[in-house]
Design an enzyme around this catalytic site. Structure first.
Site, PDB file in Angstrom:
ATOM      1  N   HIS A  25     -14.867  12.567 -24.235  1.00  0.00           N
ATOM      2  CA  HIS A  25     -13.700  13.552 -25.378  1.00  0.00           C
ATOM      3  C   HIS A  25     -14.368  14.679 -24.342  1.00  0.00           C
ATOM      4  O   HIS A  25     -14.397  15.062 -23.803  1.00  0.00           O
ATOM      5  CB  HIS A  25     -15.078  13.307 -26.592  1.00  0.00           C
ATOM      6  CG  HIS A  25     -16.504  13.586 -26.777  1.00  0.00           C
ATOM      7  ND1 HIS A  25     -17.236  13.761 -27.637  1.00  0.00           N
ATOM      8  CD2 HIS A  25     -17.689  13.854 -25.317  1.00  0.00           C
ATOM      9  CE1 HIS A  25     -18.514  14.860 -27.397  1.00  0.00           C
ATOM     10  NE2 HIS A  25     -18.372  14.355 -26.222  1.00  0.00           N
ATOM     11  N   CYS A  36     -19.117  21.254 -23.087  1.00  0.00           N
ATOM     12  CA  CYS A  36     -18.899  20.284 -23.522  1.00  0.00           C
ATOM     13  C   CYS A  36     -16.788  20.705 -24.265  1.00  0.00           C
ATOM     14  O   CYS A  36     -16.099  19.665 -24.992  1.00  0.00           O
ATOM     15  CB  CYS A  36     -19.280  19.960 -25.134  1.00  0.00           C
ATOM     16  SG  CYS A  36     -20.521  19.254 -24.690  1.00  0.00           S
ATOM     17  N   HIS A  80     -12.753   2.884 -24.499  1.00  0.00           N
ATOM     18  CA  HIS A  80     -12.605   2.894 -23.585  1.00  0.00           C
ATOM     19  C   HIS A  80     -11.312   3.574 -23.880  1.00  0.00           C
ATOM     20  O   HIS A  80     -10.367   3.486 -23.852  1.00  0.00           O
ATOM     21  CB  HIS A  80     -12.104   2.213 -22.893  1.00  0.00           C
ATOM     22  CG  HIS A  80     -12.424   1.215 -21.860  1.00  0.00           C
ATOM     23  ND1 HIS A  80     -14.189   1.048 -22.188  1.00  0.00           N
ATOM     24  CD2 HIS A  80     -13.373   1.493 -20.510  1.00  0.00           C
ATOM     25  CE1 HIS A  80     -14.673   0.968 -20.889  1.00  0.00           C
ATOM     26  NE2 HIS A  80     -14.514   0.957 -20.045  1.00  0.00           N
ATOM     27  N   GLU A 119     -25.113   9.780 -28.529  1.00  0.00           N
ATOM     28  CA  GLU A 119     -24.324  10.027 -27.408  1.00  0.00           C
ATOM     29  C   GLU A 119     -25.138   9.870 -25.722  1.00  0.00           C
ATOM     30  O   GLU A 119     -24.820   9.690 -24.588  1.00  0.00           O
ATOM     31  CB  GLU A 119     -23.596  11.728 -27.206  1.00  0.00           C
ATOM     32  CG  GLU A 119     -22.679  11.607 -28.333  1.00  0.00           C
ATOM     33  CD  GLU A 119     -22.378  13.480 -27.981  1.00  0.00           C
ATOM     34  OE1 GLU A 119     -22.396  13.823 -27.507  1.00  0.00           O
ATOM     35  OE2 GLU A 119     -20.913  13.508 -28.945  1.00  0.00           O
TER      36      GLU A 119
HETATM   37  N1  LIG Z   1     -25.081  18.745 -32.418  1.00  0.00           N
HETATM   38  C1  LIG Z   1     -23.898  18.229 -31.688  1.00  0.00           C
HETATM   39  N2  LIG Z   1     -24.410  19.176 -30.236  1.00  0.00           N
HETATM   40  C2  LIG Z   1     -23.688  18.967 -29.939  1.00  0.00           C
HETATM   41  C3  LIG Z   1     -22.741  17.514 -29.338  1.00  0.00           C
HETATM   42  C4  LIG Z   1     -22.625  17.095 -31.710  1.00  0.00           C
HETATM   43  O1  LIG Z   1     -21.710  16.193 -30.976  1.00  0.00           O
HETATM   44  N3  LIG Z   1     -23.420  17.703 -32.214  1.00  0.00           N
HETATM   45  N4  LIG Z   1     -22.002  17.231 -28.314  1.00  0.00           N
HETATM   46  C5  LIG Z   1     -22.634  17.562 -27.095  1.00  0.00           C
HETATM   47  C6  LIG Z   1     -21.757  16.961 -26.421  1.00  0.00           C
HETATM   48  O2  LIG Z   1     -21.111  16.017 -26.984  1.00  0.00           O
HETATM   49  C7  LIG Z   1     -22.273  16.890 -24.794  1.00  0.00           C
HETATM   50  O3  LIG Z   1     -21.867  16.064 -24.435  1.00  0.00           O
HETATM   51  C8  LIG Z   1     -23.707  16.033 -24.792  1.00  0.00           C
HETATM   52  O4  LIG Z   1     -24.636  17.501 -25.286  1.00  0.00           O
HETATM   53  P1  LIG Z   1     -26.295  17.239 -24.043  1.00  0.00           P
HETATM   54  O5  LIG Z   1     -27.284  16.401 -24.831  1.00  0.00           O
HETATM   55  O6  LIG Z   1     -25.972  18.954 -24.276  1.00  0.00           O
HETATM   56  O7  LIG Z   1     -26.382  15.980 -22.895  1.00  0.00           O
HETATM   57  P2  LIG Z   1     -26.854  16.438 -22.236  1.00  0.00           P
HETATM   58  O8  LIG Z   1     -26.292  15.185 -21.266  1.00  0.00           O
HETATM   59  O9  LIG Z   1     -25.103  16.694 -20.777  1.00  0.00           O
HETATM   60  O10 LIG Z   1     -27.972  17.561 -21.850  1.00  0.00           O
HETATM   61  P3  LIG Z   1     -28.971  18.286 -20.742  1.00  0.00           P
HETATM   62  O11 LIG Z   1     -29.787  18.434 -21.703  1.00  0.00           O
HETATM   63  O12 LIG Z   1     -28.098  19.368 -20.834  1.00  0.00           O
HETATM   64  O13 LIG Z   1     -29.087  17.334 -19.788  1.00  0.00           O
HETATM   65  C9  LIG Z   1     -23.516  18.478 -27.214  1.00  0.00           C
HETATM   66  N5  LIG Z   1     -23.859  19.369 -27.814  1.00  0.00           N
HETATM   67 ZN   LIG Z   2     -19.959  14.702 -24.865  1.00  0.00          ZN
END
Ligand SMILES: Nc1nc2c(c(=O)[nH]1)N=C([C@H](O)[C@H](O)COP(=O)(O)OP(=O)(O)OP(=O)(O)O)CN2
Ligand SMILES: [Zn+2]
EC number: 4.-.-.-
Length: 132
Positions: A25, A36, A80, A119
């Site tokens: 996504h 993101c 996928h 996620e």
């Molecule tokens: N409230 C939300 N915040 C975020 C969402 C969401 O759906 N709702 N989604 C994202 C992104 O999809 C991102 O891929 C996931 O972010 P994050 O948790 O920051 O993932 P990381 O594993 O990259 O975390 P790090 O702490 O930076 O390693 C973002 N926010």
């Molecule tokens: Zn994401």
């Protein structure tokens, strides 16, 4: 009918099942430069919870297999895929994906009480039926 013990309030019973799928996504409305905004992938975990009466003979709300059967059409639409291309998921945040799933699972005699979307290992979103 719910199990009842004299002198105690009736129980509320929920059953849950977790499903997983892999998908890509991007989030189209995040500020410029946000990580993101780029296409990336997750191993999504979705937990669906149903509330309903416990069948007095079978002793269950519904067979867990019914929950799996109700999930299968959604799995086919999500696994996928680039989620942004799925109708209704043009902005596929966890929040909007949880609502999308919530609106699409129906099992007669039960109510979907919550849907949890994770996620990553450390982040998740849960939507609840109003009034629960
Ligand atoms: N409230 C939300 N915040 C975020 C969402 C969401 O759906 N709702 N989604 C994202 C992104 O999809 C991102 O891929 C996931 O972010 P994050 O948790 O920051 O993932 P990381 O594993 O990259 O975390 P790090 O702490 O930076 O390693 C973002 N926010
Ligand atoms: Zn994401």
């Amino acid at each position: 009918m719910e199990p009842v013990t004299p002198g105690k309030p009736p129980l509320i019973t929920e059953i849950s099942r977790e499903f997983t799928f892999e998908a890509a996504h991007r989030l189209p409305h995040v500020p410029p430069g946000h990580k993101c905004s780029r296409v990336h992938g997750h191993s999504y975990r979705i937990e669906v919870t149903l509330r309903g009466p416990v069948d007095p003979k079978l002793g269950w709300v519904v067979d867990f297999a019914e929950l799996t059967a109700a999930w299968q059409p959604l799995q086919a639409q999500l696994d996928h895929r680039l989620l942004n291309e799925v109708p209704g998921l043009e902005n596929p945040t966890s929040e909007l994906l949880a609502a999308w799933v919530f609106e699409r699972i129906h099992i007669p005699g039960t109510q979907v009480s919550k849907v949890r979307v994770a996620e990553t290992c450390t982040s998740s979103c849960t939507v609840f039926a109003a009034g629960t």
